[in-house]
Design an enzyme around this catalytic site. Structure first.
Site, mmCIF file in Angstrom:
data_model
loop_
_atom_site.group_PDB
_atom_site.id
_atom_site.type_symbol
_atom_site.label_atom_id
_atom_site.label_comp_id
_atom_site.label_asym_id
_atom_site.label_seq_id
_atom_site.Cartn_x
_atom_site.Cartn_y
_atom_site.Cartn_z
ATOM 1 N N PHE A 119 0.876 -1.117 0.087
ATOM 2 C CA PHE A 119 0.136 -0.102 0.022
ATOM 3 C C PHE A 119 0.841 1.214 -0.137
ATOM 4 C CE2 PHE A 119 0.337 2.290 4.102
ATOM 5 C CZ PHE A 119 0.925 1.328 4.877
ATOM 6 N N LYS A 120 2.108 1.246 0.564
ATOM 7 C CA LYS A 120 2.854 2.326 0.463
ATOM 8 C C LYS A 120 3.127 3.150 -1.062
ATOM 9 C CE LYS A 120 5.049 1.431 4.835
ATOM 10 N NZ LYS A 120 4.694 -0.016 5.308
ATOM 11 N N ASP A 121 2.907 2.332 -1.891
ATOM 12 C CA ASP A 121 3.211 3.023 -3.281
ATOM 13 C C ASP A 121 2.090 4.343 -3.490
ATOM 14 O OD1 ASP A 121 4.730 1.429 -4.411
ATOM 15 O OD2 ASP A 121 3.268 -0.220 -5.072
ATOM 16 N N ALA A 177 4.052 6.936 -1.544
ATOM 17 C CA ALA A 177 5.033 7.374 -2.260
ATOM 18 C C ALA A 177 4.986 7.930 -3.411
ATOM 19 C CB ALA A 177 6.191 6.211 -2.184
#
Ligand SMILES: *Cc1c(COP(=O)(O)O)cnc(C)c1O
Length: 433
Positions: free
Chosen positions: A106-108, A111
């Site tokens: 999910f950090k996409d 970021a």
């Protein structure tokens, strides 16, 4: 919209300043001066909105006039250009799959949004910006991918040698260009301490414009609200009441973004803070006393955080009112043993393969539903199981198929520099660049 520091000892800044600085000069986290209200009409007619339209409406008040509307439209469209499907695991529990982005976690979202904002802002200033980031695994890959080729921005990723999975290591060491990976001969805590020292070092900050790409940065934290709106958009097609949402939590940036969306008007029945044994917040929810702990390694390693940095934002969101917070959020502590059992059971019964983080959230939601049987809900499935093959393959006694999008990684060569786990090593390296 301006942002104040939660330490309340420095000037308020706009979105641009907050993004470039990362952390406030008094070491506090930035927080929006007011919480925007999402129009009731938007919630009522949410199925009529495209993902892009929704994302633009939600982010606009936070960004204000620091980015032109046309550019913001482009930035949000690029941020969310992959699917966020809500999948029924069984009749009680759904899974919002947040792993369809380029680095399978999910950090996409955070970021990609932050990298594009910082790229936009860096064209307006002379100095190159250096993004420093410590990672226990997923952040590094997402940041590397998001910032690759962004002009005016150099990225330095610190990761603990031997303590990230093979896919994670390849994702953060094979980019090249403006992305440098430092392999630290120590633990994640060492990496984080080195980064923290760097932000405090006057000499270093005279030479470089440093910023953080961890979820303390508002440009990484705030866009995480978006998938809660996408979740609701899909949920409400089949249900007439709001969902319970179970969030696998470490630094509490993700769940805090969900709470922010909720306070600004998104219907959510209840939140579950699902933690592994690193459970300072569940402990607080049970007792009213908050005490940070020393981090313990687990199989859900992205949540091995003893002192969650975004917890202060949760408190601020609810004016420090324990009563309100404990009515809105339930906390659960899930051991590695139970996490593995959950992966096995759900795979067997429902043919759905959870990763260890999603499994923690699943167990917590199922436990909540035991005492609240009429409440339906979803977990946030925060990473693809292929990122944690050692654990998952042992539990299901099968190898996991590697997604097509990941295969090219295995043909690339790791590029990293080994450094000692202390600040002076990092400082010398940064000054020699
Ligand atoms: C980072 C991460 C988490 C924890 O998210 P926080 O915002 O730090 O609470 C959970 N699952 C995965 C897979 C992650 O990468």
């Amino acid at each position: 919209m301006n942002y104040y520091s939660l330490n309340k000892n420095t000037a308020n800044v706009d979105f641009r300043e907050a993004t470039i600085k990362g952390q406030a000069p008094d070491k506090g986290l930035y927080f929006p001066e007011s919480i925007p209200s999402v129009a009731a009409d938007l919630i009522k007619n949410i199925s009529g909105y495209s993902k892009e339209e929704l994302a633009f409406e939600i982010m606009l008040p936070y960004v204000g006039n620091t980015i032109s509307k046309t550019d913001l439209q482009k930035i949000v469209a690029e941020t969310i250009n992959f699917p966020f499907p809500l999948v029924a695991v069984n009749r009680e529990i759904y899974s919002l799959e947040l792993f369809h982005g380029p680095t399978l976690a999910f950090k996409d979202v955070g970021a990609r949004f932050m990298s594009r904002c910082l790229g936009y802002f860096s064209t307006q200033q002379k100095n190159k910006v250096t993004v420093l980031v410590a990672t226990s695994g997923d952040t590094g890959g997402a940041v590397a991918n998001g910032f690759l080729g962004v002009e005016g921005v150099e990225v330095v990723i610190l990761y603990p040698s031997g303590k990230v999975s093979p896919v994670q290591e390849l994702q953060l060491t094979t980019c090249g260009q403006n992305i440098k990976a430092l392999e630290v001969k120590g633990s994640f805590d060492d990496c984080q301490a080195m980064v923290k020292d760097a932000f405090m070092d006057v000499d270093l900050n005279n030479h470089l414009t440093l910023t953080s790409a961890n979820s303390i940065n508002v440009a990484r934290w705030l866009p995480q609200q978006l998938y809660y709106f996408f979740a609701y958009q899909q949920w409400i097609k089949e249900h007439d009441t709001a969902p319970v949402i179970s969030v696998p939590s470490g630094n509490f940036g993700n769940i805090c973004a969900g709470l922010l969306a909720h306070v600004s008007g998104l219907p959510v029945e209840h939140f579950i803070a699902a933690c592994n044994v690193n459970d300072a917040v569940p402990e607080y929810l049970r007792t009213g006393n908050y005490q940070s702990k020393k981090a313990v390694p687990t199989i859900s390693n992205a949540m091995d955080v003893g002192s969650p940095s975004n917890f202060v934002r949760v408190l601020e969101l609810f004016q420090n009112n324990y009563q309100t917070i404990s009515e809105k959020i339930s906390g659960y502590t899930v051991s590695d043993e139970i996490t593995k059992q959950t992966i096995a059971e759900v795979y067997q019964n429902d043919h759905y393969l959870l990763d260890p983080h999603g499994a923690v959230a699943y167990y917590a939601l199922a436990a909540y539903q035991k005492s609240n049987p009429e409440k339906k809900g979803m977990i946030l499935e925060t990473a693809h199981p292929v990122k944690f093959p050692d654990t998952v393959e042992k539990v299901i006694s099968k190898t996991i198929e590697i997604p097509e999008s990941v295969k090219p990684l295995f043909t690339k060569e790791k590029q990293s520099e080994l450094i000692s786990p202390n600040f002076s090593a990092l400082k010398n390296w940064l000054l020699s660049q």
